[in-house]
Each structure stands twice: as C-alpha cells, then as structure tokens.
Scaffold this active site. Structure first.
Site, PDB file in Angstrom:
ATOM      1  N   LYS A  72       7.354   8.153  11.926  1.00  0.00           N
ATOM      2  CA  LYS A  72       7.333   6.885  11.193  1.00  0.00           C
ATOM      3  C   LYS A  72       8.686   6.223  11.317  1.00  0.00           C
ATOM      4  O   LYS A  72       9.714   6.875  11.111  1.00  0.00           O
ATOM      5  CB  LYS A  72       7.012   7.163   9.727  1.00  0.00           C
ATOM      6  CG  LYS A  72       7.394   6.042   8.764  1.00  0.00           C
ATOM      7  CD  LYS A  72       6.860   6.284   7.386  1.00  0.00           C
ATOM      8  CE  LYS A  72       7.567   5.404   6.363  1.00  0.00           C
ATOM      9  NZ  LYS A  72       6.941   5.501   5.043  1.00  0.00           N
ATOM     10  N   LYS A  77      11.168   3.442   9.766  1.00  0.00           N
ATOM     11  CA  LYS A  77      11.481   2.500   8.691  1.00  0.00           C
ATOM     12  C   LYS A  77      11.955   1.210   9.335  1.00  0.00           C
ATOM     13  O   LYS A  77      12.987   1.183  10.022  1.00  0.00           O
ATOM     14  CB  LYS A  77      12.582   3.084   7.806  1.00  0.00           C
ATOM     15  CG  LYS A  77      13.089   2.159   6.730  1.00  0.00           C
ATOM     16  CD  LYS A  77      12.019   1.776   5.723  1.00  0.00           C
ATOM     17  CE  LYS A  77      11.800   2.889   4.726  1.00  0.00           C
ATOM     18  NZ  LYS A  77      10.747   2.571   3.745  1.00  0.00           N
ATOM     19  N   ASP A 120       7.063   0.917   8.980  1.00  0.00           N
ATOM     20  CA  ASP A 120       7.059   0.486   7.583  1.00  0.00           C
ATOM     21  C   ASP A 120       8.186  -0.512   7.359  1.00  0.00           C
ATOM     22  O   ASP A 120       9.319  -0.131   7.065  1.00  0.00           O
ATOM     23  CB  ASP A 120       7.259   1.702   6.669  1.00  0.00           C
ATOM     24  CG  ASP A 120       7.501   1.299   5.222  1.00  0.00           C
ATOM     25  OD1 ASP A 120       7.181   0.157   4.850  1.00  0.00           O
ATOM     26  OD2 ASP A 120       8.003   2.151   4.452  1.00  0.00           O
ATOM     27  N   ASN A 177       8.587  -2.426   4.902  1.00  0.00           N
ATOM     28  CA  ASN A 177       8.801  -2.667   3.464  1.00  0.00           C
ATOM     29  C   ASN A 177       8.634  -4.142   3.087  1.00  0.00           C
ATOM     30  O   ASN A 177       9.493  -4.735   2.430  1.00  0.00           O
ATOM     31  CB  ASN A 177      10.187  -2.162   3.023  1.00  0.00           C
ATOM     32  CG  ASN A 177      10.206  -0.677   2.750  1.00  0.00           C
ATOM     33  OD1 ASN A 177      11.002   0.054   3.319  1.00  0.00           O
ATOM     34  ND2 ASN A 177       9.306  -0.192   1.909  1.00  0.00           N
ATOM     35  N   GLU A 221       2.308   0.123   7.733  1.00  0.00           N
ATOM     36  CA  GLU A 221       2.602   0.338   6.312  1.00  0.00           C
ATOM     37  C   GLU A 221       3.323  -0.858   5.720  1.00  0.00           C
ATOM     38  O   GLU A 221       4.374  -1.258   6.213  1.00  0.00           O
ATOM     39  CB  GLU A 221       3.461   1.605   6.184  1.00  0.00           C
ATOM     40  CG  GLU A 221       3.843   1.936   4.757  1.00  0.00           C
ATOM     41  CD  GLU A 221       4.671   3.226   4.663  1.00  0.00           C
ATOM     42  OE1 GLU A 221       4.581   4.063   5.583  1.00  0.00           O
ATOM     43  OE2 GLU A 221       5.397   3.373   3.669  1.00  0.00           O
ATOM     44  N   ASN A 248       2.708   1.862  -0.160  1.00  0.00           N
ATOM     45  CA  ASN A 248       3.270   2.461  -1.362  1.00  0.00           C
ATOM     46  C   ASN A 248       4.047   1.378  -2.102  1.00  0.00           C
ATOM     47  O   ASN A 248       4.940   1.660  -2.877  1.00  0.00           O
ATOM     48  CB  ASN A 248       4.199   3.631  -1.045  1.00  0.00           C
ATOM     49  CG  ASN A 248       5.398   3.177  -0.251  1.00  0.00           C
ATOM     50  OD1 ASN A 248       5.286   3.031   0.954  1.00  0.00           O
ATOM     51  ND2 ASN A 248       6.542   2.944  -0.892  1.00  0.00           N
ATOM     52  N   ASP A 306       2.462   9.228  -4.582  1.00  0.00           N
ATOM     53  CA  ASP A 306       3.802   9.723  -4.879  1.00  0.00           C
ATOM     54  C   ASP A 306       3.772  10.163  -6.336  1.00  0.00           C
ATOM     55  O   ASP A 306       3.669   9.323  -7.236  1.00  0.00           O
ATOM     56  CB  ASP A 306       4.826   8.607  -4.651  1.00  0.00           C
ATOM     57  CG  ASP A 306       6.262   9.082  -4.860  1.00  0.00           C
ATOM     58  OD1 ASP A 306       6.467   9.960  -5.718  1.00  0.00           O
ATOM     59  OD2 ASP A 306       7.161   8.563  -4.181  1.00  0.00           O
ATOM     60  N   HIS A 321       4.002   9.341   0.065  1.00  0.00           N
ATOM     61  CA  HIS A 321       5.269   8.620   0.191  1.00  0.00           C
ATOM     62  C   HIS A 321       6.414   9.523  -0.256  1.00  0.00           C
ATOM     63  O   HIS A 321       6.219  10.472  -1.000  1.00  0.00           O
ATOM     64  CB  HIS A 321       5.183   7.374  -0.705  1.00  0.00           C
ATOM     65  CG  HIS A 321       6.493   6.704  -0.975  1.00  0.00           C
ATOM     66  ND1 HIS A 321       7.169   6.855  -2.176  1.00  0.00           N
ATOM     67  CD2 HIS A 321       7.243   5.880  -0.219  1.00  0.00           C
ATOM     68  CE1 HIS A 321       8.271   6.131  -2.146  1.00  0.00           C
ATOM     69  NE2 HIS A 321       8.353   5.532  -0.973  1.00  0.00           N
ATOM     70  N   ASN A 329      10.803   9.345  -1.405  1.00  0.00           N
ATOM     71  CA  ASN A 329      12.181   8.846  -1.500  1.00  0.00           C
ATOM     72  C   ASN A 329      13.098  10.007  -1.164  1.00  0.00           C
ATOM     73  O   ASN A 329      12.655  11.151  -1.045  1.00  0.00           O
ATOM     74  CB  ASN A 329      12.483   8.377  -2.924  1.00  0.00           C
ATOM     75  CG  ASN A 329      11.901   7.005  -3.223  1.00  0.00           C
ATOM     76  OD1 ASN A 329      10.999   6.872  -4.031  1.00  0.00           O
ATOM     77  ND2 ASN A 329      12.402   6.001  -2.549  1.00  0.00           N
TER      78      ASN A 329
END
Lengths: 428, 428
Positions: free
Chosen positions: B195, B197, B225, B227, B250, B273, B297, B324, B326
């Site tokens: 994945k 980011k 992802d 975001n 994502e 998420n 999560d 998910h 962190n």
C-alpha cells in the site's frame, strides 16, 4: 502475571431428542395449535463429561439437519464457535431437504444455517459458562439488567381441544373472552404489557378486542399481531382506528414492501418477526423503511452471539428491538433471559408463550422461573443456569413418540376440524 | 454438572501513561510525521493483582477523557463490559473539550465514546483471558486463522528528519525511491500486498509510482491511499489510469457523497477509514453506496467486540473488510491480531505501521512478533499474550516528557519547515 492456559475441552457426543408437550388450542392466522407442541432438545457432551444444552424446533426436516450438524461438530473445542459454525455450514451442503422451519408455514425464509446452528451455539455457551464459572450473560458482555420484562401473550382460543376437556384458560372468542384471559394472565404473572395474537377474526372484531383491553387496562401498553393476515389497505384502516391505542403494530401485512407502505401512513411503530427474519433481509428492509422494531429470536438469528450482533445492527440503523417467541421450554427461556439480560437496547417487553405450558411439562430440573410483575430474573449460575431432568426428558420424548405429530401443522389440524379452512395471507 | 461460579475480580486502579517513540519523516496529505509518535498505555489493575493492557492515541484532550473514564471504572467487574461502557459514557458527559482524535486532523468524527472506551475494553478482555486461561481470540469466538496477513505500508519520506542523520530507510520522493523502499520492506518482512500512502505529490506522479511497483512486483496486490487529497474528478481520472493496477483505491476523496460519486464510475473497489469511522455514519454511507471495503480499527470502533460487530455489519450489507493502522506499539498489534484472527471476513491483508518503528522502541516484553511471508501468528497465551516491560515503559514515558510533543500535528511540523505549507482536502 499471565494466567495459566485453560485445559482444552472438546465435544465427544451430541444427543438430539425430540419432545412434545401439551399445548392449548391457540388460534392464529394459519389455523390452530395442535394438542402437542414439538421441540428438539440438543445435549452437547464433552470429554470432561460436562453437558451443554440447546433447544430448537421439532420438525422432522429440521431434526435431520441437526443430525448432520451434530456429526460435523464431534471433536470441536467448546470455545471455537466461529469454527463450529463453519463446520455446520459445510455439513448442511449435504442437505437437500425442504421445510422444517418450525413456524407452520408462517415464516419460511430464515437462514437455514442460522436456524440449525443456533441450539449448538447456545449449548457451547452453556458449556463455556460451566467451565469458566460464568453465567452466559457475562459471556455476552455482562448483565445490563437483573430482570427481563415480558408481555402477556393473549390468544383467541377454544375452551379445549375438540374431544377433550376444557383447559384451565377456557374459551376466548370475542372481546369479553380476551379481556377475561388478560385478567387471569395479569393476575397470575403480573404482566405490564399485553399482546393479542390476531389474524383470526375480522379485523374490526380484533380492533374491538384491543379497545376492550385498553378500557380494562388503561395503563398497559398493547400490541396486536395478525401475522400478515391483512392487506395494506386493511392494515392502514386498523392502524388509524387504533392510532391512540397501540404501543406497536406487529406484522400487519406480508412482505418488506407491504410493511413499508403501511409504515409510511401508520402513526404507531411497526414491528416484525416475519418480513425480516435473517441478516440477508436487513439491507432491503432498511432501504425500504419497512420496520421500526425488530423482534429478535435467537432460534432463527443464529444463536445468542449473532442475536447480540442483530441488536447492534438495530441500534446502528435506528431500529428498536424486542424479542419474539414460539412455544418453548425452559432451556430456550433461560437462553432468552441471558440474551435480553445482556442486551442494552431491549426496548420493549419480550414475548413468551410460557404461560400456555403446564408448569410440569419441561425438561429442566426444578422450577427455576418465577414471574414477578411480568418479569423474570436472569439466571446467575454458571452457563445457562438450568439443568436437565432426565426423567422429564424421557417422559416428554415418550409423549413425542406417542403423539404422532412430526411437523408443526396448524393449518392441517384446523382442516381436520373444518375441511373448508384455508390459510390465506392476507386474508382480509 | 454445574461449574463452580468463578470468583469476582474488580478494577482497583488504572494507570494512564503517555509514551513517545521515534518515528521517521513519513509524508502524507496533511504534512509529515513528527520525530516522535505519541501513544497512551492503559494499565487496568484488579483486586487480584492482575493487570490488563490497552493502547490508544496520545493527544492531550484524549488523555484527559481517558482519565475521566478511568475514574468512572474503578470498582467495575472485569466481565461487565456492557456496564463499563455505560459508565464511561456517563463520565464523558462531564467532558466539554475538543480535539484529541489522534489523527492529526484527518478524521475528526469518530465516536468519542467508542474512541475513549476502546483501550479499556481491550484491557478488560486481556484481564478476562488471563483469569480464564484463554487467549482473547477465543473470547471473540475462536481463531479462524493461525496467522494474519499484513500489507507493506509504503510512504514517501525524506532521508531523515531535518537536522538529524538519515534513518535506515533513506529517501523516497519519486517512483524509484518507492520501489527501493518496497524492495527493502518485502525482503525484510515478506509482505505479499503493498500500500502506498499518497496525497503527497501530484496524482500522476503517485500513479507513476504505483505503475513502477506493478512492474517490479507483478504478482503483488497494490493499493494507494491519498487520504482524500483528490477531487472527485481527479479520483476518477486516476482510477481510470490505474484500472488494471489497483487491488483497491482507498479514500481518494472526502466525504460519503464524494466517495459514492467516485465509486459509481471507478472499476476497482473503494475502501475507507475516513468517510465511515463510526457506527452512526454507516446508514448514510450504505444508502449512498459510498464504499466496498471498510478498514476497521478497534481504536476508533469501540474496541474488539464492537469491531467484531462491525465485521458482522460489513458481511450483512455486502461490504468487504480489512484493517487500518496508525503508528502503534505491541499492545495494539496484539489486539489487532486477536481481532483479525477471530474475524471470518478479513478479506484483505491488514495495514500496520510496524516496520517504521525501531524494534527496541516498545512497552511489551521480549520480541513477541515475527513476520514470515508478511504475516504474524495470533498469540496463544492467555489474554492478549503480551506482557509489560516496565523499564521500557518508563523509558518511553521519559521520552514523551522530553520530546515536547503533546498533540499529533503533522501539519504544524511541516509548516515549521515550510511556512507556506497548507493542509488542503482535496488538494488536487
């Protein structure tokens, strides 16, 4: 600081025992209860010699599926509920039978896996609780109430089964008879909510019975459940007549679409244990806006843990929750108490057929259930908190063998007495 | 046949300890990871002298709420999870603070109750498991897999934090750098899914990085992802470019409506998420058709039991599920393993930031986690299966005191280095 791993405990044997117990001639939308209600008692035995109990429907096709499931579960660890469910799912692939839904044709689309797995899941939780020294309610997250409220479940009925003596409840075929029955039931059990099983007589006669109950018990929340015997039009008309009288209206009309139509105009909440009886039906019903209240039932929602999940879905999607009942014995009652006792959003008094059963007709030992103010205490002993009385089990099994009933058939029984009778949904 | 009731075990003390651990300069849509990630370690101590562990965000407002919750939980029985949640709910009524969502502004609408209760619920399950001699996975219904697959979580990054030496991962600011990072991560951990980011560089540059990964790892499922850094139009354009390359996309764009728009034209599944992070958001997102995959999560979905419920909701509504992450320590990793290990429908390899942390930076004893083929074994010891190393806890707490970071602020850190930087969603 780490605890000692607990010893493993595995299933070595499962007994599946059909039983029958006397049932009064309770009338409903598809006929009348036969002289005996049939159930199946599931006893799961482990290598420690402990047993766990489950209770479910008695129909033959269901029993055959229970047998397939039981064979697949031998050797399973009592904590492997997820795995046990998968094993039952795989075992049921061998099943090609139909029927056996335990509902006398009223509901036929509950999930076969959930319906078959349920008594085994309850028995596994009973075993876990016994092993760990914890009541099942604590395995479900802990009690949120010490007592569970039930509603008094009123039925139109004959004085007794044809050819037999009157039962202790007597006849109830009109509003006055229903009020008399309610008085007796409230006086004996203390119920603070009342539900009338409808779908038997013309809707206006049943509305009149509700109005008579409202006059006699002005403080008591009232419900009517015609089991989908009404058209949308009839449902709307009755809903309007009873707008100020009903706490909720249960399954007035068949199907997710019909229920949504009624709900869009009825002023009171709509409840169901017919148009949504499986997880697979939830998306459509929620999208259609068919229901306000789900009447859960661990017997067809896959056991206690999945019923807890259903409670979470109800909360998430803004639906209320209560509990449905079929004729049942003490094992199911104990399971219902643990579930309701550990479920925050039981928003309405639960249903139970318990008062219609002779107290001595049971498979559990002693007399563990004591109604006060219409409520029962959640058992606190480990597991379900009920034990098997093997003499009673043998006696109720013998009654099953003797009574000749192999599949619940309210319609067929009615037709023996009235050959012209037909089950129609909707009827009015 | 009934088991002996287990002795009661009640909470007598709760320690809430903020910690900090070194974190590389990982770039994302709102800035860059600060030199230290902050977390809170929750230690719940009972009258038997046992402790249970939970781990959660470190932001100050969150810590203040954890303190309120902890005070309310003293005296609670370790099996009363339902009751404990109610107590925390009541305690949070006293809270009028804002912020503290642990997400550096990326997500602000998770449920405060679920987010605050989560570490306590995990600690209670840890305590239950220790007391009963059962791993937490068995309290959640039993393991359905022995190992849990994770994806390699790739980040654009600087070679090191400004003013500090390069870290062991080096720079990754273009497709070649991302491929190098992926090679190192796959070689060290064996990940079989990757994945990236995104949301850092222009969408076409990030698409190019995905294409470079696809060329280098043709068999490996890939995800990106950003975001929510892209508009609907940009999302659709990138989705079309990467149609044959992505396993899923994502959070390309903000919000339930925007995600639904992208989903209606994108050919690959859409995961989130961000637009669905609380039970309250599910009805709207399901009605809108915003998502295919929920990245659960337990830190913001209310703990492990409610995350199991989320899995059931995903299954019921035809959505897939993954997990998910962190930046986190070993307590959270253990909890994630028990949850994923007992959840049937973990449909995709889970996320973890684990490789970005120095192995010695942790509060758990020993080195309990060993990646093989990108997967980790579900712990089998009672409870979570991890123990506290109090020296390490003290050291990471001291680092928290020393580092000065009190709230995660990726944007603020970036602005110190680039005063013109602004967090924009969407940016492109």
């Amino acid at each position: 600081m780490t605890g000692t791993p607990t010893s493993r405990e595995r299933i070595v044997d499962i007994s599946i025992t059909p039983v029958a117990f006397a049932d009064p001639p309770l009338l409903n939308a598809v006929g009348v209860h036969e002289p005996f209600a049939i159930r199946t008692i599931v006893e799961v035995i482990t290598d420690s010699g402990t047993y766990g109990l489950g209770e479910t429907y008695g129909d033959e096709a269901h029993q055959a599926r229970l047998t397939l499931a039981a064979e697949a579960l031998i050797g399973t660890d009592i904590f492997d509920i997820n795995h046990a469910r998968t094993r039952v799912d795989e075992a049921l692939a061998k099943d090609s039978s139909a029927g056996g839904h335990g509902m006398s044709g009223m509901i036929t689309d509950s999930s076969t896996l959930d319906r078959v797995f349920s008594p085994f899941e309850v028995a596994l939780l009973d075993l876990q609780g016994k092993k760990l020294g914890l009541p099942v309610s604590e395995l479900l997250g802990g009690r949120v109430r010490e007592r569970v409220d039930f509603s008094g479940y009123l039925f139109y009925k004959w004085a007794g089964h044809p050819g037999h003596a009157d039962d202790r409840w007597g006849e109830a075929l009109d509003p006055a008879g229903i009020v008399r029955q309610a008085e007796k039931m409230v006086s004996e059990y203390g119920f603070r909510a009342l539900k009338l099983k409808g779908g038997v007589f013309a809707p206006d006669q049943e509305a009149e019975a509700i109005e008579a109950l409202a006059t006699r018990f002005p403080e008591v929340p009232l419900r009517i459940d015609p089991n989908a015997a009404w058209t949308v039009e009839t449902s709307n008309r009755v809903a309007e007549r009873l707008a100020s009288t009903l706490e909720y209206l249960e399954d007035p009309t068949p199907g997710i679409t019909g229920m949504a139509e009624v709900r869009s105009s009825a002023s009171m909440p709509l409840a169901t244990n017919m148009c949504v009886v499986a997880f697979a039906q939830l998306p459509e019903a929620i999208a259609a806006g068919s229901i306000d209240i789900i009447l859960s039932d661990h017997h067809f929602w896959g056991g206690l843990r999945r019923s807890s999940m259903l409670a979470g879905i109800a909360e998430t999607f803004g639906m209320s929750l209560s509990m449905h009942s079929n004729s049942h014995l003490g094992i199911s009652l104990a399971a219902m108490l643990h579930l309701a006792g550990s479920t925050q959003n039981i928003d309405f008094a639960c249903d139970t057929h318990w008062p219609w059963k002779n107290p001595e007709d049971d498979v559990v030992a002693g007399a563990p259930f004591h109604f006060e103010g219409g409520s029962l205490e959640v058992p606190k002993a480990p597991g379900l908190g009920v034990e098997l009385n093997r003499d009673r089990l043998a006696a109720l099994h013998q009654r099953y063998l003797d009574c000749g009933i192999r599949n619940r058939d309210d319609t067929g029984y009615m037709q023996k007495l009235d050959p012209d009778y037909q089950a129609l949904a909707p009827r009015w």
